[in-house]
Design a protein around this motif. Structure first.
Motif, mmCIF file in Angstrom:
data_model
loop_
_atom_site.group_PDB
_atom_site.id
_atom_site.type_symbol
_atom_site.label_atom_id
_atom_site.label_comp_id
_atom_site.label_asym_id
_atom_site.label_seq_id
_atom_site.Cartn_x
_atom_site.Cartn_y
_atom_site.Cartn_z
ATOM 1 N N SER A 100 19.739 15.705 -4.734
ATOM 2 C CA SER A 100 20.837 16.644 -5.344
ATOM 3 C C SER A 100 22.195 15.763 -5.086
ATOM 4 O O SER A 100 22.237 15.202 -4.022
ATOM 5 N N GLY A 101 23.026 16.017 -5.871
ATOM 6 C CA GLY A 101 24.457 15.334 -5.561
ATOM 7 C C GLY A 101 25.149 15.343 -7.005
ATOM 8 O O GLY A 101 24.681 15.933 -7.754
ATOM 9 N N THR A 102 26.258 14.538 -7.051
ATOM 10 C CA THR A 102 27.089 14.562 -8.102
ATOM 11 C C THR A 102 27.362 13.227 -8.311
ATOM 12 O O THR A 102 28.576 12.950 -8.993
ATOM 13 N N THR A 146 26.806 20.454 -7.541
ATOM 14 C CA THR A 146 25.510 19.580 -6.823
ATOM 15 C C THR A 146 24.378 20.145 -7.230
ATOM 16 O O THR A 146 24.062 21.456 -7.452
ATOM 17 N N THR A 163 20.151 18.653 -8.743
ATOM 18 C CA THR A 163 19.244 17.582 -8.813
ATOM 19 C C THR A 163 19.187 17.041 -10.251
ATOM 20 O O THR A 163 18.499 17.385 -11.112
ATOM 21 N N GLY A 192 21.424 11.132 -7.583
ATOM 22 C CA GLY A 192 21.960 11.979 -6.344
ATOM 23 C C GLY A 192 22.171 11.089 -5.154
ATOM 24 O O GLY A 192 22.218 10.088 -5.220
ATOM 25 N N ALA A 193 22.625 12.000 -4.193
ATOM 26 C CA ALA A 193 23.208 11.485 -2.903
ATOM 27 C C ALA A 193 22.097 10.549 -2.410
ATOM 28 O O ALA A 193 20.974 10.749 -2.442
ATOM 29 N N ALA A 242 32.819 12.460 -9.866
ATOM 30 C CA ALA A 242 31.826 13.494 -9.816
ATOM 31 C C ALA A 242 32.386 14.923 -10.455
ATOM 32 O O ALA A 242 33.595 14.881 -10.575
#
Length: 297
Positions: free
Chosen positions: A116-118, A139, A141, A110-111, A135
């Motif tokens: 969470s992120g891509t 978005t 987890t 994740g970020a 990505a």
């Protein structure tokens, strides 16, 4: 050790390796765990996961904190920091697929400011040079990734947050949304018996699910655990899936609480029908599981 061991354990070429988070230290055993020695990693970071692929140990920083430090070793003792670092992120898991032409090794996460992120990153040379993956626009987890060994990666989202998201890549670089899982606290994924199987820390909507290719999922059940315990790890030994209870994904940055202590596992030959509870040898904070030549450790 007063530091926390990472939830990473790998075996290759007669050597076991695990990592000590927040240090510059790996622990190495060449006598099946009877004795352990320390090895110097190339940097201090939140070392999190380790894998043995293509005659190399690959270690990544991440987990409960952002890291841009990856390293590799051919023997578990002498380590080299990756020459081209990935982006700083909360990297979570490693997978390898020999059938993919170039981008055989992937890491997902994740970020840098949250789980969470891509984000994903891939390596074309098994761990020294890393490039950013594309990505998938979802978005979530992201907590774990597995490979079919035949040209397909599947990652799942969950951890401490219920999720329905999965994602698929057939080249290690570009990702697309996979089929929707039932909303649950998905923790880990493995491939075997011609299917991807994932495990949830919640008894709601599962706590297991399986899919041939990640595009559609079917819920299945596993034996119920005592109150306060959760299914969190899954591996495939080559003949059976093994699930173990313990600490939920992304909770390793702090000392585990009483609820993290457990001593149960279960097995399945097909990832659908599971055995009754089996008892591990002691009541403790089990954090990882690994396949050693067909034996679950």
């Amino acid at each position: 050790y007063t530091n926390i061991l990472s939830p990473g354990l790998a075996y290759g070429n007669g050597v076991w390796v695990t990592l000590v988070s927040g240090t510059q230290c790996a622990l190495v055993s060449s006598d099946d765990g009877a004795t352990w020695k320390t090895a110097l990693l190339p940097a201090v970071t939140t070392w999190y996961k380790i894998a043995y692929v293509n005659s190399k140990f690959i270690a990544i920083g991440g987990g409960g904190a952002a890291s841009a430090v990856f390293a590799w070793s051919s023997n578990g003792t002498d380590w080299v920091q990756a020459s081209t670092a990935p982006a700083s992120a909360w990297w979570q898991a490693i997978a390898y697929d020999a059938a993919i032409a170039t981008n055989k090794l992937v890491v997902i996460g994740g970020a840098a400011t949250a789980y969470s992120g891509t984000l994903s990153t891939y390596s074309t040379d098994t761990g020294n040079v890393w490039a950013a993956g594309t990505a998938n626009g979802v978005t979530a987890t992201w907590v774990d990734v597995a490979s079919s060994g035949a040209g397909r990666f599947v990652q799942i989202a969950g951890g401490a947050t219920a999720s329905t998201a999965s994602s698929i890549s057939t080249n290690g670089n570009t990702w697309s949304a996979g089929g929707a899982l039932a909303s649950s606290l998905w923790q880990a994924i493995a491939y075997g018996s011609s299917k991807f199987v994932c495990i949830s820390a919640s008894a709601v909507n599962g706590p297991t699910a399986y899919s041939a290719d990640g595009t559609s999922w079917t819920a299945s059940t596993a034996p119920s655990l005592p109150t306060g315990m959760a299914w969190v790890n899954i591996i495939f030994t080559g003949s059976v899936f093994v699930i173990t209870s313990g600490v939920q994904a992304q909770n390793y940055a702090t000392t585990p609480g009483v609820g993290a202590f457990t001593q149960y596992c279960a097995t399945s030959s097909d990832g659908i029908t599971w055995s009754a509870l089996k008892v591990l040898p002691s009541y403790t904070t089990w954090i990882s599981a690994c396949n050693k030549s067909g034996t679950a450790v």
